[in-house]
Design a protein around this motif. Structure first.
Motif, mmCIF file in Angstrom:
data_model
loop_
_atom_site.group_PDB
_atom_site.id
_atom_site.type_symbol
_atom_site.label_atom_id
_atom_site.label_comp_id
_atom_site.label_asym_id
_atom_site.label_seq_id
_atom_site.Cartn_x
_atom_site.Cartn_y
_atom_site.Cartn_z
ATOM 1 N N UNK A 65 0.835 -1.203 0.000
ATOM 2 C CA UNK A 65 0.000 0.000 0.000
ATOM 3 C C UNK A 65 0.868 1.251 0.000
ATOM 4 N N UNK A 66 1.925 1.237 0.768
ATOM 5 C CA UNK A 66 2.830 2.386 0.808
ATOM 6 C C UNK A 66 3.496 2.590 -0.550
ATOM 7 N N UNK A 67 3.859 1.494 -1.209
ATOM 8 C CA UNK A 67 4.496 1.603 -2.517
ATOM 9 C C UNK A 67 3.511 2.152 -3.548
ATOM 10 N N UNK B 199 16.459 2.978 -9.925
ATOM 11 C CA UNK B 199 16.614 3.976 -10.973
ATOM 12 C C UNK B 199 16.290 5.347 -10.387
ATOM 13 N N UNK B 200 17.243 6.270 -10.448
ATOM 14 C CA UNK B 200 17.015 7.560 -9.795
ATOM 15 C C UNK B 200 15.945 8.406 -10.468
ATOM 16 N N UNK B 201 15.415 7.936 -11.620
ATOM 17 C CA UNK B 201 14.319 8.654 -12.261
ATOM 18 C C UNK B 201 13.005 8.450 -11.505
ATOM 19 N N UNK B 202 12.961 7.456 -10.636
ATOM 20 C CA UNK B 202 11.724 7.171 -9.905
ATOM 21 C C UNK B 202 12.067 6.743 -8.479
ATOM 22 N N UNK B 203 12.375 7.710 -7.607
ATOM 23 C CA UNK B 203 12.820 7.376 -6.248
ATOM 24 C C UNK B 203 11.700 7.098 -5.267
ATOM 25 N N UNK C 227 19.743 3.259 0.648
ATOM 26 C CA UNK C 227 19.349 3.563 -0.719
ATOM 27 C C UNK C 227 20.569 3.771 -1.613
ATOM 28 N N UNK C 228 20.518 3.120 -2.783
ATOM 29 C CA UNK C 228 21.608 3.197 -3.755
ATOM 30 C C UNK C 228 21.043 3.644 -5.095
ATOM 31 N N UNK D 93 15.347 -2.645 -7.321
ATOM 32 C CA UNK D 93 13.952 -2.349 -7.647
ATOM 33 C C UNK D 93 13.873 -2.172 -9.158
ATOM 34 N N UNK D 94 13.134 -3.045 -9.830
ATOM 35 C CA UNK D 94 13.107 -3.025 -11.285
ATOM 36 C C UNK D 94 11.742 -3.489 -11.771
ATOM 37 N N UNK D 95 11.607 -3.696 -13.079
ATOM 38 C CA UNK D 95 10.317 -4.135 -13.621
ATOM 39 C C UNK D 95 10.538 -4.946 -14.885
ATOM 40 N N UNK D 96 9.504 -5.679 -15.272
ATOM 41 C CA UNK D 96 9.542 -6.482 -16.486
ATOM 42 C C UNK D 96 8.176 -6.446 -17.135
ATOM 43 N N UNK D 97 8.150 -6.296 -18.454
ATOM 44 C CA UNK D 97 6.886 -6.242 -19.182
ATOM 45 C C UNK D 97 6.847 -7.254 -20.301
ATOM 46 N N UNK D 98 5.638 -7.622 -20.724
ATOM 47 C CA UNK D 98 5.449 -8.636 -21.760
ATOM 48 C C UNK D 98 5.566 -8.033 -23.151
#
Length: 572
Positions: A353-355, A417-421, A440-441, A463-468
């Motif tokens: 929820x916080x995220x 990614x520092x574009x989305x902290x 935090x790095x 912290x990353x992501x993956x898409x189809x």
């Protein structure tokens, strides 16, 4: 496909907003198109032709439109207007929009030898915008040129799947070598020989690398400014970073193309605009902007809230779920994440929820406990092996950490990614409740992928992501969990560095299945099975919304990209 911080690429499922009717992203029924059309009015080829569609985009498209370097999903709507491929997504709203259908080919492919050989036959009468015939040799050449280092940027599957692809360097240079695993017995037949079974090959054949390129017209790096069109439109003028004007390809024949209505006579695309300007213009919908859309600009939380208070604008919002998962990736080759108890502790302690709130709230992000997102409905299976509730279970996490040998808590570094902290900061605060200290790095956006996706430099936690790349479990799970796809030199997506012979064999077995529904069920089962190992912590899937002009019609949202289909949009 790695997805950088909140880029505007829309994929797969959708929900209804205002007058826009589409499928519910996580379990709703399907609907028909509306999007500015009169109630009950159906936009068809007979009644939609004419006018000029305006497109307002952030992207500068500085790399141009060479089909070798585009992703159909990432390159988005524009390439589909210029290029036809062997197969394509079905242009229908709802679940039907996830179906693969023939485009240049007569069918979606004839598999043989356990889906290691795929044969396609071209439809008769296909022509380029210059009036010359499209042949199977043109498709073979198009695929071959995508291997050239001069044209890097396209999807990696061809190099991995085609026999000899791992060492092939493209057709340029001495001797103009060909790739022998692609054969053309005649001008309308093309055969692909794969080094392993791939039941999803018809989906790969929808990527722009399968758009035909006539060898005589290939200008190498310069081809991106004036590619030869096989689709309903061709480039009239292109100023990189500023504008792209499209006019009709008079040799395109609607009788051979059931998936593109191609309604407007002209399409004028403005490039390099700011998101604020785009949303202001579409919201006001004055003059030409009433006939405008965007194919790459979403609404942020503040703008979305403002729009929600204006009923006349709210009904012109298209909302879709990108089929991606943002997650915490454990490097299981580094302590402390070589210990499953520690990984489970992080899974229990997470405050989703916080995220979600840090990312702008539930209008922009949907919490998930599964790696396969709910928007991949054919494959998704609900599971929650480490119930954290809405805000985390710190007591359970402390118990597990003590069992793992950390009774006084633990300190780890989190790369992001520092574009989305925002999400990283929220995680830092939430994990403190469980005795987990997060250092935090931040990594610069331009370097994030090279650092995180290279095993030698991969941090312990990221912290990353993956898409189809297409609506299937295959491009979602194989790069993440197939141990044979661990790449030591960079471009490694298996961040857990997980290599299990049994799972690898399961992946191979599923890839032999050419029946879509059966294969997706198996992918869902595999996702649930691997989920028990806590190799990552799924956090959320993005929800993206975009405006369109008041005179734009037929803005149904497809379930492949979660975006309206520009090839069917009308302004008449």
């Amino acid at each position: 496909m790695l997805r950088p911080a909140r880029i505007a690429v829309f994929t797969v499922s959708t929900i209804a907003v205002g007058s826009l009717l589409a499928a519910c992203g996580s379990g709703g029924g399907t609907g028909s198109s509306a999007g500015g059309s009169a109630a009950g009015a159906k936009v068809t080829a007979a009644n939609c032709t004419g006018g000029t569609l305006y497109v307002l985009n952030k992207s500068k498209s500085s790399s141009g439109y060479d089909p070798a370097v585009l992703y159909t999903s990432g390159g988005g709507a524009i390439p589909r207007l210029l290029f036809r491929t062997l197969t394509t997504r079905q242009s229908q709203p709802g679940d039907a929009g996830t179906k693969i259908v023939p485009d240049l080919a007569t069918d979606t492919g004839e598999p043989s030898q356990n889906a290691t050989v795929w044969t396609y036959h071209l439809k008769p009468g296909l022509k380029y915008a210059d009036g010359t015939a499209i042949t199977s040799a043109d498709i073979k050449y198009a695929v071959e040129r995508s291997f050239s280092s001069q044209l890097a940027g396209g999807p990696p599957y061809l190099r991995d799947w085609l026999v000899g692809g791992e060492s092939y360097q493209g057709p340029y240079g001495a001797g103009s070598p060909e790739l022998s695993s692609i054969t053309t017995p005649d001008a309308t037949t093309i055969v692909f020989h794969l080094r392993k079974s791939e039941g999803d090959f018809p989906y790969l054949a929808s990527q722009t690398q399968f758009a035909p390129v006539p060898k005589a017209k290939d200008t190498g790096k310069e081809y991106n400014a004036a590619p030869v069109s096989s689709g309903p439109y061709t480039i009239s003028s292109f100023t990189k970073g500023k504008e792209l004007d499209l006019v009709r390809n008079t040799y395109w024949d609607r009788s051979t193309d059931a998936q593109r209505l191609a309604c407007p006579d002209n399409i004028k695309i403005s490039l390099g605009l700011s998101a604020t300007v785009i949303n202001q213009r579409l919201s006001a919908s004055v003059g030409n902007d009433a006939d405008a859309i965007t194919t790459d600009t979403i609404l942020d939380a503040a703008t979305l809230a403002k729009v929600a208070g204006n009923p006349s604008v709210k009904k012109r919002v298209a909302t879709g779920y990108f089929a991606d998962t943002t997650y915490l990736a454990f490097n299981t080759k580094k302590k402390p994440f070589d210990n499953q108890l520690v990984r489970e502790a992080f899974s229990y302690a997470v405050d989703r929820t916080a995220v979600v709130n840090a990312e702008g709230g539930s209008s922009l992000a949907a919490a998930t406990t599964t790696f396969l997102p709910a928007s991949l409905k054919a494959a998704h299976q609900d599971y929650d092996w480490f119930p954290a509730g809405r805000t985390g279970n710190p007591d359970k996490a402390k118990q597990l950490l003590a069992q793992a040998g950390y009774p006084n808590g633990i300190t780890v570094s989190l790369a992001y990614d520092n574009a989305d902290p925002a999400a990283a900061t929220a995680l830092q605060q939430a994990y403190a409740k469980a005795g987990i200290t997060i250092k935090l790095n931040p990594i610069d956006d331009s370097a994030f992928s090279s650092v995180v996706n290279t095993p030698a430099t991969q941090p312990e936690l990221a912290l990353t992501s993956w898409g189809a790349d297409w609506p299937s479990g295959a491009p979602f799970l194989s790069p993440i969990y197939d141990g044979r796809q661990i790449v030591t030199g960079g471009g490694n997506w298996n961040l857990a560095q997980y290599n299990d012979a049994g799972v690898n064999a399961q992946i191979d077995a599923i890839n032999k299945i050419t029946d879509y529904a059966t294969a997706q069920q198996k992918w869902g089962e595999l996702d649930a099975q691997i989920g028990k190992l806590a190799l990552n912590v799924p956090l959320y899937s993005e929800i993206d919304s975009a405006l369109y002009g008041s005179k734009v019609k037929n803005t149904y949202v497809d379930q492949w990209r979660g975006w309206y289909d520009i090839a069917s949009v009308s302004v008449k």
